[in-house]
Design an enzyme around this catalytic site. Structure first.
Site, PDB file in Angstrom:
ATOM      1  N   GLU A  79     -13.186 -13.750  33.091  1.00  0.00           N
ATOM      2  CA  GLU A  79     -12.802 -13.822  31.585  1.00  0.00           C
ATOM      3  C   GLU A  79     -12.095 -12.485  31.220  1.00  0.00           C
ATOM      4  OE1 GLU A  79     -16.867 -16.040  31.750  1.00  0.00           O
ATOM      5  OE2 GLU A  79     -15.862 -14.237  32.918  1.00  0.00           O
ATOM      6  N   ILE A 201      -8.511   0.533   9.724  1.00  0.00           N
ATOM      7  CA  ILE A 201      -7.506   1.213   8.931  1.00  0.00           C
ATOM      8  C   ILE A 201      -7.893   1.738   7.729  1.00  0.00           C
ATOM      9  CG2 ILE A 201      -5.266   1.149   8.188  1.00  0.00           C
ATOM     10  CD1 ILE A 201      -4.587  -0.721  10.372  1.00  0.00           C
ATOM     11  N   ARG A 207     -11.743   4.590   2.561  1.00  0.00           N
ATOM     12  CA  ARG A 207     -12.125   3.553   1.728  1.00  0.00           C
ATOM     13  C   ARG A 207     -13.796   3.389   1.514  1.00  0.00           C
ATOM     14  NH1 ARG A 207     -10.697  -2.033   0.605  1.00  0.00           N
ATOM     15  NH2 ARG A 207     -12.472  -2.801  -0.834  1.00  0.00           N
ATOM     16  N   ARG A 216      -9.838   2.135  -5.098  1.00  0.00           N
ATOM     17  CA  ARG A 216      -9.836   2.133  -3.722  1.00  0.00           C
ATOM     18  C   ARG A 216      -8.861   3.012  -3.197  1.00  0.00           C
ATOM     19  NH1 ARG A 216      -9.789  -4.030  -4.001  1.00  0.00           N
ATOM     20  NH2 ARG A 216     -10.796  -3.117  -5.986  1.00  0.00           N
ATOM     21  N   ASP A 219      -6.546  -0.827   0.191  1.00  0.00           N
ATOM     22  CA  ASP A 219      -6.951  -2.113   0.428  1.00  0.00           C
ATOM     23  C   ASP A 219      -6.283  -3.266   1.292  1.00  0.00           C
ATOM     24  OD1 ASP A 219      -8.732  -4.370  -0.294  1.00  0.00           O
ATOM     25  OD2 ASP A 219      -7.843  -4.817  -2.150  1.00  0.00           O
ATOM     26  N   ASP A 221      -5.913  -6.922   2.777  1.00  0.00           N
ATOM     27  CA  ASP A 221      -6.507  -8.338   2.651  1.00  0.00           C
ATOM     28  C   ASP A 221      -5.389  -9.293   3.307  1.00  0.00           C
ATOM     29  OD1 ASP A 221      -8.941  -7.745   1.242  1.00  0.00           O
ATOM     30  OD2 ASP A 221      -7.590  -7.756  -0.634  1.00  0.00           O
ATOM     31  N   LEU A 235     -15.129 -13.708   5.540  1.00  0.00           N
ATOM     32  CA  LEU A 235     -13.558 -13.999   5.478  1.00  0.00           C
ATOM     33  C   LEU A 235     -13.057 -15.384   5.003  1.00  0.00           C
ATOM     34  CD1 LEU A 235     -10.712 -12.989   6.195  1.00  0.00           C
ATOM     35  CD2 LEU A 235     -11.147 -13.651   8.329  1.00  0.00           C
ATOM     36  N   HIS A 239      -6.380 -16.454   1.059  1.00  0.00           N
ATOM     37  CA  HIS A 239      -7.055 -15.485   0.448  1.00  0.00           C
ATOM     38  C   HIS A 239      -7.834 -16.150  -0.972  1.00  0.00           C
ATOM     39  CE1 HIS A 239      -8.645 -11.944  -1.805  1.00  0.00           C
ATOM     40  NE2 HIS A 239      -8.662 -11.375  -0.697  1.00  0.00           N
ATOM     41  N   PHE A 247      -0.261  -9.527  -8.664  1.00  0.00           N
ATOM     42  CA  PHE A 247       0.043  -8.418  -7.730  1.00  0.00           C
ATOM     43  C   PHE A 247       0.464  -8.887  -6.235  1.00  0.00           C
ATOM     44  CE2 PHE A 247      -4.329  -8.648  -7.800  1.00  0.00           C
ATOM     45  CZ  PHE A 247      -4.792  -8.514  -6.506  1.00  0.00           C
TER      46      PHE A 247
END
Length: 284
Positions: A79, A201, A207, A216, A219, A221, A235, A239, A247
């Site tokens: 694998e 990250i 964060r 924050r 961010d 996403d 998740l 989104h 934004f």
């Protein structure tokens, strides 16, 4: 390079490689024969029209690459051989959109009559769009750091970034204005793996997840991942509620105005105009 049209195939079947992979010491010390079958997905139309080797993937060099990689590396599991070799091929030959890779182990130490043992994987490049934002500390520095981290990740390629815009906070929490933008990436990571990489990250940028929709340092996403609809405990793709987030839509419409939402089918510019009309009707 990622391409939805790269569906032509180059096939390599029955490549014999003597290498040292296995769980047991005698396997890694003595080695054995492995058989590799590979299907390379790429666009060969230009090579077909021009008869030019430079316009395609040279299967001879690919065979040597597979052989060298398997002989220079050692894994316990088939694998792991398949997973790592597939990634190595896609990173080495950037005109490949995807690979099917089968690693056969005809002399596996099973001590029972058997014909063959193999592991087969399909791995490909995926296009994703990432929202980036910051409203604590040096906003530009946090975002620049995120771009550097993405560029340095071995399984992510940063393709484009939008202009950064200043926006009011979303969600009703009193806080400083945000600096926001959108990034386009290509990645070999799956959705959950990509989320984990983005969280790493964010954490490196300090964060803190204490207040929902709160301030924050960074961010990140996942907005879109190919045309995937995906939902898990941590998740959701596309989104959630992005059609109501200026934004997100403003930089998306700037960078990819005709990209369609995989569920509604509306383009980014359509979604932005509808939101602006709705906000205008509210007097916002």
């Amino acid at each position: 390079m990622y391409s939805e049209w790269a569906k032509d195939e180059i096939r390599i079947e029955g490549l014999e490689v003597f290498a040292h992979h296995g769980v047991y010491a005698e396997e890694t010390q003595n080695g054995q024969i492995f058989i590799v079958n590979a299907t390379l997905y790429t666009d060969i139309s230009q090579a077909g029209r021009t008869d030019d080797l430079e316009r395609t993937v040279n299967y001879g060099t690919v065979c040597h690459f597979i052989t060298d990689w398997m002989q220079e590396n050692t894994c316990q599991l088939l694998e792991a051989v398949a997973e790592k070799l597939a990634a190595a091929l896609l990173l080495e030959y950037r005109t490949l959109a995807a690979v099917d890779l089968e690693i056969q182990k005809p002399h596996a130490p099973i001590k029972l009559p058997f014909g063959n043992v193999s592991v087969k994987v399909h791995r490909s490049w995926h296009r994703a769009y990432i929202a980036v934002g910051s409203n604590l500390g040096n906003r530009e520095e946090h975002i620049a750091g995120a771009l550097c981290a993405l560029k340095e990740h071995p399984l992510i390629v940063l393709k484009k970034s939008s202009e950064l815009i200043v926006t009011k906070p979303y969600g009703g929490v009193e806080q400083e204005d945000f600096l926001n933008g959108v990034l386009e990436i290509e990645t070999l990571l799956g959705p959950e793996q990509l989320l984990e990489a983005l969280h790493e990250i964010e954490n490196a940028a300090g964060r803190k997840r204490t207040v929902r929709w709160g301030p924050r340092t960074l961010d990140l996403d996942i907005l879109f991942y190919d045309r995937l609809y995906y939902e898990s405990k941590d998740l959701r793709i596309p989104h959630v509620d992005l059609e109501n987030r200026t934004f997100v839509l403003r930089p998306m419409a700037e960078m990819e105005p005709f990209l369609r939402h995989p569920i509604s089918g509306k383009t980014m510019i359509q979604l932005l105009r509808e939101l602006e009309e709705k906000d205008g009707a509210k007097g916002e």
